[in-house]
Scaffold this active site. Structure first.
Site, PDB file in Angstrom:
ATOM      1  N   HIS A  93      20.413  43.173  83.438  1.00  0.00           N
ATOM      2  CA  HIS A  93      19.498  43.739  82.545  1.00  0.00           C
ATOM      3  C   HIS A  93      18.410  44.678  83.052  1.00  0.00           C
ATOM      4  O   HIS A  93      18.236  45.730  82.888  1.00  0.00           O
ATOM      5  CB  HIS A  93      18.757  42.414  81.615  1.00  0.00           C
ATOM      6  CG  HIS A  93      17.564  42.868  81.138  1.00  0.00           C
ATOM      7  ND1 HIS A  93      17.528  43.487  79.787  1.00  0.00           N
ATOM      8  CD2 HIS A  93      16.101  42.525  81.313  1.00  0.00           C
ATOM      9  CE1 HIS A  93      16.507  43.620  79.391  1.00  0.00           C
ATOM     10  NE2 HIS A  93      15.634  43.205  79.990  1.00  0.00           N
ATOM     11  N   HIS A 117      10.327  43.940  86.690  1.00  0.00           N
ATOM     12  CA  HIS A 117       9.684  43.745  85.562  1.00  0.00           C
ATOM     13  C   HIS A 117       9.707  42.404  84.958  1.00  0.00           C
ATOM     14  O   HIS A 117       8.872  41.717  84.230  1.00  0.00           O
ATOM     15  CB  HIS A 117      10.030  44.585  84.414  1.00  0.00           C
ATOM     16  CG  HIS A 117      11.243  44.313  83.734  1.00  0.00           C
ATOM     17  ND1 HIS A 117      12.414  45.006  83.782  1.00  0.00           N
ATOM     18  CD2 HIS A 117      11.595  43.779  82.308  1.00  0.00           C
ATOM     19  CE1 HIS A 117      13.314  44.749  82.758  1.00  0.00           C
ATOM     20  NE2 HIS A 117      12.594  43.803  82.115  1.00  0.00           N
ATOM     21  N   GLU A 121       7.733  36.666  85.480  1.00  0.00           N
ATOM     22  CA  GLU A 121       7.999  35.846  84.495  1.00  0.00           C
ATOM     23  C   GLU A 121       8.821  34.666  84.404  1.00  0.00           C
ATOM     24  O   GLU A 121       8.668  33.833  83.901  1.00  0.00           O
ATOM     25  CB  GLU A 121       8.242  36.623  82.998  1.00  0.00           C
ATOM     26  CG  GLU A 121       8.466  35.924  81.805  1.00  0.00           C
ATOM     27  CD  GLU A 121       8.851  36.523  80.794  1.00  0.00           C
ATOM     28  OE1 GLU A 121       8.727  36.044  79.407  1.00  0.00           O
ATOM     29  OE2 GLU A 121       9.259  37.810  81.024  1.00  0.00           O
ATOM     30  N   ASP A 122       9.933  35.289  85.065  1.00  0.00           N
ATOM     31  CA  ASP A 122      11.419  34.465  85.052  1.00  0.00           C
ATOM     32  C   ASP A 122      11.709  33.778  86.635  1.00  0.00           C
ATOM     33  O   ASP A 122      12.796  33.159  86.387  1.00  0.00           O
ATOM     34  CB  ASP A 122      12.567  35.035  84.548  1.00  0.00           C
ATOM     35  CG  ASP A 122      12.254  35.556  83.032  1.00  0.00           C
ATOM     36  OD1 ASP A 122      11.393  34.925  82.616  1.00  0.00           O
ATOM     37  OD2 ASP A 122      12.884  36.377  82.710  1.00  0.00           O
ATOM     38  N   ASP A 182      13.250  48.308  77.806  1.00  0.00           N
ATOM     39  CA  ASP A 182      13.494  46.965  77.928  1.00  0.00           C
ATOM     40  C   ASP A 182      13.921  46.565  76.547  1.00  0.00           C
ATOM     41  O   ASP A 182      15.089  45.903  76.269  1.00  0.00           O
ATOM     42  CB  ASP A 182      12.362  46.025  78.296  1.00  0.00           C
ATOM     43  CG  ASP A 182      12.587  44.486  78.021  1.00  0.00           C
ATOM     44  OD1 ASP A 182      13.267  43.966  78.657  1.00  0.00           O
ATOM     45  OD2 ASP A 182      11.977  43.906  77.071  1.00  0.00           O
ATOM     46  N   ASP A 299      23.343  69.762  56.756  1.00  0.00           N
ATOM     47  CA  ASP A 299      22.286  68.677  56.857  1.00  0.00           C
ATOM     48  C   ASP A 299      22.695  67.692  57.925  1.00  0.00           C
ATOM     49  O   ASP A 299      21.672  66.871  58.424  1.00  0.00           O
ATOM     50  CB  ASP A 299      22.258  68.028  55.650  1.00  0.00           C
ATOM     51  CG  ASP A 299      21.568  68.943  54.501  1.00  0.00           C
ATOM     52  OD1 ASP A 299      20.811  69.970  54.732  1.00  0.00           O
ATOM     53  OD2 ASP A 299      22.045  68.788  53.258  1.00  0.00           O
TER      54      ASP A 299
END
Length: 717
Positions: A93, A117, A121-122, A182, A299
């Site tokens: 990721h 990043h 947090e993880d 992200d 278009d």
């Protein structure tokens, strides 16, 4: 992130099975496992990072990749053992997010923070560790992204969390760049989640992140996010749009034919230009269908013309408009007046030989990079161009769009998070902008442009231009004509805001005219202020309360004495002379007279409408002239009409100005205000006709008064 990022075993195959749109930029699909399975190591880079490094070198050939390698090694070791819901290693990721940013041209510091990043947090990695190993700038970016993680969850906490997000974003736009990349990767890999969770994430993406991408100018991310959200929230319409686009796959492309002719035209003119056909994304095609009721082959895309210099853009425009039939109403110049999100291009439309209309964008290669990647393409916004430090440690950010500064001001001045959240959502929902050309009241004041949402009024423009000082705005001129503050502005209008330092401030009616959150919040704060015992900002000017007046400046009235005898004589022996009340002539006006009952001659100004009416009825004029050889030296009466913007205490201020000029008010009438405009009619006695010009100038200088005219000249159709 870990709470929402899931990935099927083969993300692209799953995307095709579910009808997901493909990424907008070439190379952005090669993420996930492709990033892990790159070629052999080079320059000491890990295998998994080589693909990111190759793309990064394309935009930044001299980039130092050692810090990227170091960041990858920390991220990989920290996330080791963690997996996504698809079963893939979690490191795929941050690698995919970093690849997206690399494709958009992000600089090395942003890519370093992108790799890290999720670590704070993880994992067990701390911000202190990030700062110690990678520097304060990377630590700041990682901290900013970490603070965004709770934005999407918890309705009660959402407004306050979003305020914190804007603080982080406002201090460095690269924080939001990482967040957008992200979210793009998470939306691409949304398929294994429950439908209700997909819908919730897509809804937040639609309401918040797509508008933010638009305002940061990152069109490449915005368009792909729009298609991904379209597929989740409106699967039937999305499928129908895909079928519509597919139905044209085997037909001749009218845009290709127009592009070939355009290349030949520009080559003959000696202009070095690339002419490309850019397909519309699915949401754009769907919008065309809704607007026109049908879609043609022309278009499904647009022509994109890329040149080297700004001047070449206008040369291309001239050639295309000469050799094709232009659709004049489609022309927009966003080079001379860039959009609020840094976007620059010339927009036009030309008609091909078969009658197909090709929308055409003309821009330089640099403009194209900014149009696709917005602030990401501009690199580090805080690096001084000469490599020196910013003075006093300031973080000057010339690339930050003005709307972001306004958001930061709102969050500082709006204590209620729910009010702030509502205002923000309203602002983000505005998807069309107009540009207004503004000039200050001072002749040598700065001009400039203001970007406003479609439907904005002069009230919105005043607060966008002057902030809290707009409380003193009393009116405007639009394209040279007077207009009330509630007047809706249109694209390209020239606006002159009229300011009065001693104005009374906004009234509740202003809220009815305000569309932008900046205006509504400022007006609401003003109206909520306590008035009892509070000193208003402009109280010294005397318009928020009765000003004290000396006896010498007390408003005069009809008891000040009779008017002098009329200073005119008629060519009718023995006739009495009376000055007409409809036009109140004074020396040295050109005058004429008409005999009325009783042998009196009424004197009118030559331009008085009554003169034309009596002449049409066959009445014979009587010659009249002013007494003496000069025009002045005689008392007289005159009727003046003062047109003004309605405000408190206008009447006493006007009568004070009249008294200061030595005139006496014989009578006065005030019409009811209409659309904030008001008209005062004064019949005045002047001791000397020579004082009339000075009197009219003094009345015009009263704040709020925009014109003073003689009665006959003020007739309105």
């Amino acid at each position: 992130m870990s709470a929402e990022a899931t990935n099927p075993g083969n993300p692209e195959a799953a995307g095709r099975r579910r009808g997901r749109p493909r990424p907008a930029l070439r190379g952005l699909r090669r993420i996930g496992r492709a990033a892990l399975l790159g070629p052999a190591p080079r320059d000491g880079l890990p295998d998994a990072l080589e693909h990111v490094a190759k793309v990064h070198r394309r935009h930044h050939p001299d980039a130092d990749l050692d810090i990227l390698s170091k960041a990858y090694q920390l991220a990989e070791s920290s996330h080791r053992g963690q997996t996504r819901k698809s079963g893939e290693p979690y490191i795929t990721h941050p690698l995919a997010v970093t690849l997206i940013l690399a494709e958009l041209g992000a600089e090395t510091t942003t890519l370093t923070a992108s790799l890290l990043h999720d670590t704070v947090e993880d994992t067990e990695v701390t911000l202190h560790q990030v700062g110690a190993e990678f520097g304060e700038e990377v630590r700041y970016l990682v901290d900013g992204v970490t603070k965004l993680e709770k934005v999407d969850y918890g309705a009660a906490a959402e407004p306050e969390t979003f305020r914190k997000m804007l603080v982080a974003t406002g201090n460095d736009v690269r924080v939001m760049s990482i967040k957008l990349a992200d979210r793009l990767h998470n939306m691409r890999t949304l398929g294994v989640m429950r439908p209700e969770k997909q819908a919730r994430i897509a809804g937040v993406t639609r309401d918040v992140l797509i508008p933010l991408a638009e305002r940061l100018g990152v069109q490449a991310l915005k368009t792909e996010l729009e298609d991904l959200v379209f597929a989740v929230l409106h699967p039937e319409e999305y499928a129908a749009t895909r079928r519509l686009v597919a139905s044209y796959a085997g037909r001749p492309d009218p845009l290709a034919a127009i592009a070939r002719r355009a290349r030949a035209v520009l080559a003959d003119a000696g202009i070095d230009a690339q002419v490309l056909v850019r397909p519309r994304h699915f949401v754009s095609v769907h919008r065309v269908l809704l607007a026109r009721g049908r879609v043609t082959g022309a278009d499904l895309g647009r022509l994109l013309v890329l040149v080297t210099e700004d001047a070449d853009c206008y040369a291309v425009l001239g050639e295309l408009h000469t050799c094709f039939t232009p659709v004049v109403s489609e022309f927009k110049d966003f080079i001379a007046a860039p959009k609020f999100n840094l976007y620059q291009s010339l927009h036009t439309a030309v008609t091909g030989a078969t009658g197909d209309v090709a929308e055409t964008l003309i821009r330089t290669h640099r403009m194209h990079r900014v149009a696709e990647a917005g602030v990401i393409a501009l690199g580090n916004p805080y690096a001084p161009p000469d490599g020196t430090e910013a003075p006093d440690g300031e973080r000057a950010d010339p690339t930050r769009p003005g709307w972001l500064d306004r958001l930061l001001e709102w969050q500082r001045t709006t204590p209620d998070p729910d009010t702030f959240w509502t205002s923000l959502r309203d602002d983000l929902a505005q998807d069309r902008e107009i540009t207004v050309f503004c000039a200050d009241a001072a002749p040598d004041g700065p001009g400039g442009t203001i970007g406003l949402p479609a439907g904005a009024s002069c009230v919105d423009a005043a607060y966008a231009r002057h902030g809290e000082a707009a409380h003193c705005c009393i009116g405007a001129r639009i394209n040279g004509r007077l207009a009330a503050l509630g007047t809706v502005l249109h694209d390209g209008d020239r606006l002159h805001l009229l300011m009065a330092p001693d104005a009374a401030g906004p009234s509740p009616e202003w809220l009815d005219h305000a569309r932008t959150p900046a205006a509504r919040l400022a007006i609401s704060r003003w109206l909520a202020r306590p008035r009892d015992g509070a000193e208003p900002p402009a109280a010294s000017a005397g318009h928020h309360g009765e000003r004290r007046r000396s006896p010498a400046h007390r408003p005069p009235g009809p008891d000040r004495g009779p008017a002098a005898a009329p200073p005119a004589v008629a060519d009718l022996p023995g006739a009495a002379v009376r000055l007409a009340g409809c036009c109140t002539p004074v020396p040295p006006d050109t005058v004429t007279g008409f005999a009325v009952r009783g042998g009196t001659v009424t004197v009118h100004r030559a331009l008085c409408p009554a003169v034309a009416r009596m002449a049409a009825m066959g009445r014979q004029p009587v010659g009249v002239r002013w007494r003496g050889t000069d025009a002045g030296g005689h008392g007289c009466r005159v009727t003046l009409l003062a047109e003004a913007f309605s405000r408190p205490h206008l009447l006493p201020d006007l009568t004070e100005a009249i008294a200061a000029e030595g005139a006496a008010v014989v009578s006065a009438a005030v019409e009811p205000p209409h659309e904030q405009l008001v008209r005062h009619t004064y019949t005045l006695h002047l001791p000397d006709a020579d004082g009339l010009p000075s009197l009219m100038r003094a009345m015009r200088q009263v704040p709020g008064v925009f014109d003073v005219v003689r009665a006959a000249a003020a007739v309105r159709s």
